[in-house]
Design an enzyme around this catalytic site. Structure first.
Site, PDB file in Angstrom:
ATOM      1  N   GLU A 122     -12.005 -18.123   7.943  1.00 31.42           N
ATOM      2  CA  GLU A 122     -10.649 -18.181   7.403  1.00 31.42           C
ATOM      3  C   GLU A 122      -9.673 -18.615   8.497  1.00 31.42           C
ATOM      4  OE1 GLU A 122      -9.670 -14.345   5.891  1.00 31.42           O
ATOM      5  OE2 GLU A 122      -7.842 -15.005   4.899  1.00 31.42           O
ATOM      6  N   GLY A 143      -9.939  -8.450   4.856  1.00 30.75           N
ATOM      7  CA  GLY A 143      -9.135  -7.836   5.913  1.00 30.75           C
ATOM      8  C   GLY A 143      -8.853  -8.847   7.015  1.00 30.75           C
ATOM      9  N   HIS A 152       0.820  -1.219   0.000  1.00 31.03           N
ATOM     10  CA  HIS A 152       0.000   0.000   0.000  1.00 31.03           C
ATOM     11  C   HIS A 152       0.854   1.269   0.000  1.00 31.03           C
ATOM     12  CE1 HIS A 152      -3.817  -2.203   1.607  1.00 31.03           C
ATOM     13  NE2 HIS A 152      -3.687  -2.296   0.305  1.00 31.03           N
ATOM     14  N   ASP A 195      -3.969 -13.826  -3.970  1.00 30.39           N
ATOM     15  CA  ASP A 195      -2.961 -12.766  -4.093  1.00 30.39           C
ATOM     16  C   ASP A 195      -1.793 -13.334  -4.892  1.00 30.39           C
ATOM     17  OD1 ASP A 195      -4.070 -10.723  -2.067  1.00 30.39           O
ATOM     18  OD2 ASP A 195      -4.014 -12.547  -0.859  1.00 30.39           O
TER      19      ASP A 195
HETATM   20  P1  5GP Z   1      -6.418  -4.331  -1.813  1.00 34.52           P
HETATM   21  O1  5GP Z   1      -7.799  -4.413  -1.228  1.00 34.52           O
HETATM   22  O2  5GP Z   1      -5.615  -3.240  -1.204  1.00 34.52           O
HETATM   23  O3  5GP Z   1      -6.436  -4.275  -3.302  1.00 34.52           O
HETATM   24  O4  5GP Z   1      -5.693  -5.718  -1.498  1.00 34.52           O
HETATM   25  C1  5GP Z   1      -5.077  -6.010  -0.274  1.00 34.52           C
HETATM   26  C2  5GP Z   1      -6.104  -6.199   0.821  1.00 34.52           C
HETATM   27  O5  5GP Z   1      -6.920  -7.352   0.536  1.00 34.52           O
HETATM   28  C3  5GP Z   1      -5.522  -6.497   2.187  1.00 34.52           C
HETATM   29  O6  5GP Z   1      -5.178  -5.317   2.862  1.00 34.52           O
HETATM   30  C4  5GP Z   1      -6.645  -7.257   2.877  1.00 34.52           C
HETATM   31  O7  5GP Z   1      -7.616  -6.368   3.369  1.00 34.52           O
HETATM   32  C5  5GP Z   1      -7.258  -8.032   1.733  1.00 34.52           C
HETATM   33  N1  5GP Z   1      -6.728  -9.399   1.635  1.00 34.52           N
HETATM   34  C6  5GP Z   1      -5.816  -9.864   0.756  1.00 34.52           C
HETATM   35  N2  5GP Z   1      -5.568 -11.175   0.952  1.00 34.52           N
HETATM   36  C7  5GP Z   1      -6.347 -11.544   1.973  1.00 34.52           C
HETATM   37  C8  5GP Z   1      -6.561 -12.785   2.624  1.00 34.52           C
HETATM   38  O8  5GP Z   1      -5.950 -13.826   2.339  1.00 34.52           O
HETATM   39  N3  5GP Z   1      -7.462 -12.789   3.651  1.00 34.52           N
HETATM   40  C9  5GP Z   1      -8.161 -11.669   4.003  1.00 34.52           C
HETATM   41  N4  5GP Z   1      -9.041 -11.790   4.994  1.00 34.52           N
HETATM   42  N5  5GP Z   1      -7.983 -10.489   3.401  1.00 34.52           N
HETATM   43  C10 5GP Z   1      -7.090 -10.430   2.399  1.00 34.52           C
END
Ligand code: 5GP
Length: 342
Positions: free
Chosen positions: A200, A170, A63, A283
C-alpha cells in the site's frame, strides 16, 4: 448517474468504521456531544487530500464515536442499508474487533453485534447479501493477530457462513508481516479466506513477497507492486501466476495521496493485463464516495464503455468469499438485470 446506481455491484473492500456516512456521524455526534467532534474531523471532502498518516488519525476520531454495542449495531445497519441503496447486491464488510472497557464492549460481542446487524437487515428484507471479514490491525502485533484468528475460527463454524475470512489492515508503516505470518497461515489452514493489504506504501517488497507465499485469496490495494511504481516484475509474476484478485479503491488512494491522480491509478496496469480486479470503496464515509461513483470514475478516467463496466461488476462475483451456490445466485441476478443493449 442512473446507469452506475442501477448497475448491480459487488463490494469486497469496505472497512466498517471508514464507511460511516455523514448522516450516521450526525447521529453519533448527537449521542456524544461532550467529545466536541465535528464533521471535518471524520471525512475528507471533495478536492481535499490528506497524508496516509492523517487518514489514520481520522479513524481514531471515529472510534471515539463508535464505542458501544449500540453504536456498532446502528453503524453496521446504516452502512449495510446505504450500500444496498447504492445498488450493491453482495457486500463483504470488514472490521477490527475492539474491546472498550468503559462501555463493557468485548471483541466477541463486537463480532456478534455486526452479525446481528447483518441478520436484522436480512429480516427487514434489505436486498443485499452481506458477509463479514474479521480484521487484524497490524499495529497490534503477533499475539493479538493470533487471538483474532482464533476468534474468527469460532465464528467460521458458528455464524451460518456470515464470517468468511480475515483482513489484514492498519497503518502500513507500522510493524512487519513476518510477525503476523504464523497467524495468517493458521487462518488459511482453518478455512478462513484471506484478504491482505499489500504494498500500500513503497518499500514493503520483502513483506509482500513473504505474504504472497501463503498465498492470500485477495490483495487490498497492491499500489506499489508493479515496476512502474517501484515494485518488481518478480512480485507481479507471483500475483499473476497465482491469479490473486486485487481490490482497487481509486478515490481512497488519490485522497490518501499514495496515487498522484486518478489517471495514474494502477487500475490501468492490471486491467489492461486482463488480471482480476475489483473496484471498491475502502472507506466510503471517510473518503466521501460510494461504489457507483467509483465505477463511474474508473469508466470516465480509463474510457470504459457501459458493456465493459457491466463485465467488470459481473466478474467481481468470481472473487467473493462465499460458496459457489451464492455465486450462482448472484450470476442469475446479474443476468436478470442485464439490459438488452448497452
Ligand atoms: P474498523 O476496522 O474500525 O471498522 O475500520 C477502520 C480501520 O480499518 C482502521 O483503523 C484501519 O485499521 C483500517 N483501515 C481503513 N482504511 C484503511 C486503509 O486505507 N489502509 C489500511 N491499511 N487500513 C485501513
Amino acid at each position: 448517474d442512473v446507469f452506475y446506481r442501477e448497475l448491480p455491484k459487488v463490494e469486497l473492500h469496505a472497512h466498517l468504521n471508514g464507511s460511516v456516512s455523514f448522516q450516521t456521524i450526525e447521529k453519533l455526534i448527537r449521542r456524544k456531544p461532550q467529545l466536541n467532534i465535528e464533521h471535518s474531523m471524520t471525512a475528507i471532502g471533495k478536492g481535499q487530500r490528506r497524508t496516509l498518516d492523517e487518514c489514520f488519525q481520522v479513524f481514531k476520531v471515529i472510534h471515539q464515536l463508535v464505542d458501544s454495542e449500540e453504536d456498532i449495531l446502528m453503524v453496521a445497519k446504516d452502512v449495510i442499508k446505504e450500500f444496498a441503496a447504492d445498488g450493491v447486491k453482495y457486500l463483504e464488510l470488514r472490521s477490527t474487533p475492539r474491546e472498550e472497557i468503559p462501555t463493557g464492549l468485548t471483541k466477541r460481542r463486537y463480532i456478534e453485534t455486526v452479525i446481528q446487524a447483518i441478520q436484522q437487515c436480512k429480516e427487514e428484507g434489505v436486498d443485499i447479501d452481506v458477509r463479514f471479514l474479521v480484521a487484524i490491525d497490524r499495529r497490534n502485533g503477533s499475539q493479538v493477530a493470533m487471538e483474532t484468528v482464533q476468534l474468527a475460527e469460532e465464528f467460521l463454524l458458528s455464524s451460518d457462513g456470515l464470517v468468511t475470512g480475515i483482513d489484514l489492515s492498519g497503518d502500513p508503516t507500522v510493524g512487519h508481516g513476518r510477525d503476523l505470518l504464523s497467524a495468517l497461515q493458521r487462518a488459511k489452514n482453518s478455512g478462513l479466506k484471506l484478504s491482505l493489504h499489500l504494498s500500500e506504501v513503497p518499500s514493503q517488497h520483502d513483506e509482500t513477497d513473504l505474504l504472497l507465499n501463503i498465498p492470500p485469496d485477495r490483495i487490498g490495494h497492491g499500489t506499489f507492486l508493479h515496476p512502474e511504481m517501484g515494485g518488481s516484475q518478480g512480485l507481479v509474476d507471483k500475483v499473476v501466476q497465482k491469479r490473486i484478485p486485487l481490490e482497487l479503491c481509486l478515490t481512497s488512494n488519490v485522497k490518501g495521496q499514495t496515487v498522484q491522480c486518478y489517471s495514474e491509478h494502477h487500475f490501468k496496469y492490471w486491467y489492461q493485463m486482463g488480471h482480476p480486479v475489483v473496484i471498491c470503496t475502502d472507506d466510503k464515509g471517510v473518503f466521501a464516495t460510494d461504489l457507483s461513483q467509483e465505477y463511474k470514475m474508473a469508466a470516465t478516467t480509463f474510457g470504459l464503455g457501459r458493456e465493459a463496466v457491466w463485465k467488470l461488476s459481473q466478474q467481481a462475483i468470481d472473487y467473493i468469499f462465499a460458496p459457489d451456490s451464492v455465486k450462482e445466485q448472484l450470476k442469475q441476478k446479474w443476468s436478470d438485470l442485464q439490459p438488452q443493449e448497452f
